[in-house]
Scaffold this active site. Structure first.
Site, PDB file in Angstrom:
ATOM      1  N   HIS A 125      -0.282   0.436   7.099  1.00 22.69           N
ATOM      2  CA  HIS A 125      -0.916   1.286   6.087  1.00 22.69           C
ATOM      3  C   HIS A 125       0.142   2.276   5.588  1.00 22.69           C
ATOM      4  O   HIS A 125       1.156   1.872   5.055  1.00 22.69           O
ATOM      5  CB  HIS A 125      -2.128   1.965   6.742  1.00 22.69           C
ATOM      6  CG  HIS A 125      -3.102   2.553   5.783  1.00 22.69           C
ATOM      7  ND1 HIS A 125      -4.317   3.060   6.173  1.00 22.69           N
ATOM      8  CD2 HIS A 125      -3.049   2.744   4.449  1.00 22.69           C
ATOM      9  CE1 HIS A 125      -4.978   3.516   5.139  1.00 22.69           C
ATOM     10  NE2 HIS A 125      -4.226   3.349   4.076  1.00 22.69           N
ATOM     11  N   HIS A 133      -3.376  -0.582  11.898  1.00 26.88           N
ATOM     12  CA  HIS A 133      -4.807  -0.715  12.192  1.00 26.88           C
ATOM     13  C   HIS A 133      -5.130  -2.075  12.816  1.00 26.88           C
ATOM     14  O   HIS A 133      -5.851  -2.878  12.220  1.00 26.88           O
ATOM     15  CB  HIS A 133      -5.640  -0.535  10.921  1.00 26.88           C
ATOM     16  CG  HIS A 133      -5.454   0.778  10.241  1.00 26.88           C
ATOM     17  ND1 HIS A 133      -5.900   1.962  10.773  1.00 26.88           N
ATOM     18  CD2 HIS A 133      -4.879   1.090   9.047  1.00 26.88           C
ATOM     19  CE1 HIS A 133      -5.602   2.952   9.946  1.00 26.88           C
ATOM     20  NE2 HIS A 133      -4.978   2.457   8.901  1.00 26.88           N
ATOM     21  N   ILE A 181       3.300   4.880   5.473  1.00 26.36           N
ATOM     22  CA  ILE A 181       4.598   4.862   6.148  1.00 26.36           C
ATOM     23  C   ILE A 181       5.389   6.120   5.815  1.00 26.36           C
ATOM     24  O   ILE A 181       5.129   6.801   4.814  1.00 26.36           O
ATOM     25  CB  ILE A 181       5.431   3.615   5.772  1.00 26.36           C
ATOM     26  CG1 ILE A 181       5.770   3.611   4.273  1.00 26.36           C
ATOM     27  CG2 ILE A 181       4.703   2.345   6.159  1.00 26.36           C
ATOM     28  CD1 ILE A 181       6.696   2.472   3.858  1.00 26.36           C
ATOM     29  N   GLU A 209       0.817  -1.212   0.000  1.00 22.74           N
ATOM     30  CA  GLU A 209       0.000   0.000   0.000  1.00 22.74           C
ATOM     31  C   GLU A 209       0.851   1.262   0.000  1.00 22.74           C
ATOM     32  O   GLU A 209       0.494   2.254  -0.613  1.00 22.74           O
ATOM     33  CB  GLU A 209      -0.942  -0.010   1.207  1.00 22.74           C
ATOM     34  CG  GLU A 209      -2.160   0.901   1.061  1.00 22.74           C
ATOM     35  CD  GLU A 209      -1.889   2.370   1.313  1.00 22.74           C
ATOM     36  OE1 GLU A 209      -2.683   3.213   0.843  1.00 22.74           O
ATOM     37  OE2 GLU A 209      -0.885   2.705   1.994  1.00 22.74           O
ATOM     38  N   ASP A 210       1.981   1.228   0.681  1.00 31.40           N
ATOM     39  CA  ASP A 210       2.848   2.403   0.677  1.00 31.40           C
ATOM     40  C   ASP A 210       4.299   1.977   0.538  1.00 31.40           C
ATOM     41  O   ASP A 210       4.707   0.915   1.018  1.00 31.40           O
ATOM     42  CB  ASP A 210       2.658   3.225   1.953  1.00 31.40           C
ATOM     43  CG  ASP A 210       3.035   4.691   1.754  1.00 31.40           C
ATOM     44  OD1 ASP A 210       3.396   5.069   0.623  1.00 31.40           O
ATOM     45  OD2 ASP A 210       2.962   5.465   2.729  1.00 31.40           O
ATOM     46  N   ASN A 267      -4.645   7.722   7.929  1.00 35.61           N
ATOM     47  CA  ASN A 267      -4.369   7.085   6.642  1.00 35.61           C
ATOM     48  C   ASN A 267      -2.876   7.068   6.352  1.00 35.61           C
ATOM     49  O   ASN A 267      -2.322   6.045   5.972  1.00 35.61           O
ATOM     50  CB  ASN A 267      -5.121   7.816   5.532  1.00 35.61           C
ATOM     51  CG  ASN A 267      -5.059   7.107   4.201  1.00 35.61           C
ATOM     52  OD1 ASN A 267      -3.992   6.988   3.607  1.00 35.61           O
ATOM     53  ND2 ASN A 267      -6.188   6.627   3.725  1.00 35.61           N
ATOM     54  N   ASP A 268      -2.227   8.220   6.549  1.00 38.88           N
ATOM     55  CA  ASP A 268      -0.814   8.322   6.201  1.00 38.88           C
ATOM     56  C   ASP A 268      -0.132   9.306   7.150  1.00 38.88           C
ATOM     57  O   ASP A 268      -0.789  10.134   7.801  1.00 38.88           O
ATOM     58  CB  ASP A 268      -0.655   8.793   4.752  1.00 38.88           C
ATOM     59  CG  ASP A 268       0.737   8.569   4.194  1.00 38.88           C
ATOM     60  OD1 ASP A 268       1.516   7.810   4.806  1.00 38.88           O
ATOM     61  OD2 ASP A 268       1.058   9.156   3.136  1.00 38.88           O
ATOM     62  N   ASP A 325      -3.840   8.607  -4.262  1.00 36.41           N
ATOM     63  CA  ASP A 325      -3.703   8.028  -2.928  1.00 36.41           C
ATOM     64  C   ASP A 325      -2.444   8.574  -2.253  1.00 36.41           C
ATOM     65  O   ASP A 325      -2.461   9.672  -1.716  1.00 36.41           O
ATOM     66  CB  ASP A 325      -3.681   6.497  -3.074  1.00 36.41           C
ATOM     67  CG  ASP A 325      -4.072   5.749  -1.822  1.00 36.41           C
ATOM     68  OD1 ASP A 325      -3.532   6.087  -0.763  1.00 36.41           O
ATOM     69  OD2 ASP A 325      -4.904   4.819  -1.891  1.00 36.41           O
ATOM     70  N   ASN A 326      -1.363   7.830  -2.272  1.00 36.25           N
ATOM     71  CA  ASN A 326      -0.137   8.270  -1.609  1.00 36.25           C
ATOM     72  C   ASN A 326       0.705   9.173  -2.494  1.00 36.25           C
ATOM     73  O   ASN A 326       0.611   9.141  -3.725  1.00 36.25           O
ATOM     74  CB  ASN A 326       0.686   7.056  -1.176  1.00 36.25           C
ATOM     75  CG  ASN A 326       0.014   6.294  -0.051  1.00 36.25           C
ATOM     76  OD1 ASN A 326      -0.374   6.869   0.951  1.00 36.25           O
ATOM     77  ND2 ASN A 326      -0.136   4.985  -0.221  1.00 36.25           N
ATOM     78  N   ASN A 360      -5.751  12.025   2.218  1.00 38.02           N
ATOM     79  CA  ASN A 360      -5.235  10.664   2.117  1.00 38.02           C
ATOM     80  C   ASN A 360      -3.723  10.685   2.304  1.00 38.02           C
ATOM     81  O   ASN A 360      -3.245  10.762   3.417  1.00 38.02           O
ATOM     82  CB  ASN A 360      -5.660  10.058   0.774  1.00 38.02           C
ATOM     83  CG  ASN A 360      -5.531   8.565   0.721  1.00 38.02           C
ATOM     84  OD1 ASN A 360      -4.439   8.027   0.799  1.00 38.02           O
ATOM     85  ND2 ASN A 360      -6.646   7.860   0.583  1.00 38.02           N
TER      86      ASN A 360
END
Length: 356
Positions: A115, A135, A117, A55-56, A168-169, A269-270, A224
Site C-alpha cells: 500500500h 496488508h 510507501i 497506489e503509491d 494507510n501510509d 489520497d497520497n 490517508n
C-alpha cells in the site's frame, strides 16, 4: 401511560431515522457524489509493466522512483489474482521504465499486498531503506527493506502493533522509525463504518520507533496519505473525507502540533513533496461514489492537485491534471521530478507526464 410510552418511542425512532438520514446525506456530500470533472490533460504516456495499479510512488533526490503495485483492499476492484509487486525506475533515463524489484529475505511473497510507501536515506552511508505498508490477509503491518542497487530489496523487519491497526501510509524519519496514518478509528470494520457515518473524528497518526509506539496526533476524520517537508520540520496529512491537507509541526518527543488545514476541494489520497520547491503534489479522487460503486461505463476519474507556499497565509491550490476515468481511473499519487510527473492509481495503469 402505555400510550404515552408508545408515542415517546415513536418520537425517538423518528428522530434517530432523521439523524441517520441526515448523516447519509452528509456522507454523500463528503464523497462529492454529484461532482463531474472536465478533463485537463498533460502530455503523458502509460508506464510499461504497470497494469494493475501503482497506489503509491516516491522519488529520491537522485531520480530513483519506487512504485507499489497490485493493491487489493477496501472492496476496490482488482483485475489480477497475482500478489503485489514493487518496482523501481530511473527518472533520469530518457524513457523511464519500471523494473520489478526482486525481494529477498523472510517475507511471504504469496500474500504480499503493498500500500503506502516511504523511502529513507541514511546520511551516514547513503543507504536507502524502503518502508512499505503491507496488508496480508487484510491485516496491517509495515515492512522495512534495504534497497540494493540495481533491483533488489532485502527484507529486514516486519513491524506489527495494536496501535497500527489500519495503516494507510507511512513516512520514514529514521532507519527504524516512522509516522503512520490509521484511516479507521478501530480495527473492526463495522465499528469504523459507524464512526464515519456518525461523523466522529477519532482517527490518528501513530509514531513508531523501536523504543516507543504512541499516537502523535489525533482527532482526524479520515487520515490517508502522509509526508514530510524537505527541512523535516513539518508533517502533512491528507484528511481525505475532509477535503483538506492538515499541517503539523514536529515537536519534542516526536509529537505533532496541529497548525492548520488547507482546503483542496477533492478526495486527496497520497502526498508527494517536491524536494526543490517544497510544493505538495496530491493524487486525488474527484468523485468518491464512482470509486466505491465501480462502473466501467462511468468510471472513477483522476485528479492531480498542487499546493504552493503551503506555510504562507495564502497557499496556492491548483489543479494540474484531470481526467474523467477514460484515460486514467482512480488516481492516488502524483510524484514530480525534474519536469516530469508520475501519476499512479489504485487498480488501473500509471502515467508519466511532461510538465514543461
Amino acid at each position: 401511560m402505555a400510550a404515552m410510552k408508545k408515542i415517546l418511542a415513536a418520537a425517538v425512532v423518528a428522530a434517530v431515522a432523521v439523524y441517520i438520514g441526515h448523516r447519509f446525506l452528509k456522507i454523500k456530500e463528503m464523497c462529492l457524489a454529484s461532482r463531474e470533472l472536465p478533463v485537463k490533460h498533460l502530455n503523458c504516456h502509460y508506464l510499461k509493466n504497470i497494469e494493475y495499479g501503482a497506489e503509491d510512488i516516491t522519488v529520491l533526490r537522485d531520480g530513483l522512483a519506487f512504485l507499489s503495485t497490485g493493491l487489493k483492499i477496501f472492496n476496490m476492484p482488482s483485475f489480477s489474482d497475482e500478489p503485489g509487486k514493487m518496482y523501481v525506475m530511473d527518472m533520469l533515463h530518457p524513457r523511464p521504465t519500471p523494473v520489478q524489484l526482486q525481494i529477498k529475505g523472510e517475507l511471504d511473497l504469496s500474500s504480499f499486498n503493498p500500500h503506502g510507501i516511504s523511502a529513507y536515506v541514511d546520511e551516514a552511508d547513503d543507504s536507502v531503506y524502503l518502508f512499505v505498508v503491507n496488508h496480508p490477509q487484510q491485516k496491517s503491518q509495515v515492512e522495512i527493506f534495504h534497497f540494493v542497487p540495481e533491483n533488489t530489496l532485502v527484507h529486514l523487519k516486519t513491524i506489527t502493533h495494536p496501535l497500527l491497526h489500519s495503516v494507510n501510509d507511512v513516512v520514514a524519519v529514521g532507519v527504524e522509525s516512522f509516522y503512520a496514518t490509521n484511516h479507521q478509528a478501530f480495527a473492526n470494520d463495522v465499528l469504523s463504518a459507524a464512526t464515519t457515518l456518525l461523523g466522529f473524528s477519532w482517527c490518528d497518526v501513530i509514531y513508531y520507533s523501536p523504543n516507543e509506539v504512541r499516537a502523535a496526533a489525533d482527532g482526524i476524520l479520515s487520515p490517508n496519505g502522509i509526508n514530510i517537508s524537505p527541512d523535516k520540520r513539518y508533517i502533512y496529512v491528507s484528511n481525505i473525507m475532509g477535503h483538506a491537507i492538515n499541517v503539523y509541526e514536529r515537536k519534542e518527543e516526536e509529537q505533532l502540533q496541529y497548525l492548520k488545514a488547507v482546503a483542496v476541494g477533492s478526495l486527496c489520497d497520497n502526498i508527494e513533496v517536491d524536494h526543490r520547491t517544497g510544493d505538495l503534489w496530491l493524487g486525488c479522487h474527484p468523485n468518491g461514489k464512482k470509486l466505491v460503486m465501480f462502473d466501467p461505463e462511468d468510471p472513477p476519474g483522476s485528479e492531480v492537485i498542487r499546493i504552493k507556499n503551503i506555510h504562507s497565509d495564502q497557499p496556492v491550490v491548483s489543479q494540474e491534471y484531470a481526467d474523467n476515468g477514460h484515460v486514467l481511473m482512480a488516481s492516488t499519487v502524483a510524484a514530480p521530478y525534474e519536469g516530469k510527473l508520475l501519476i499512479g492509481t489504485v487498480f488501473h495503469k500509471a502515467l508519466c507526464c511532461n510538465l514543461k
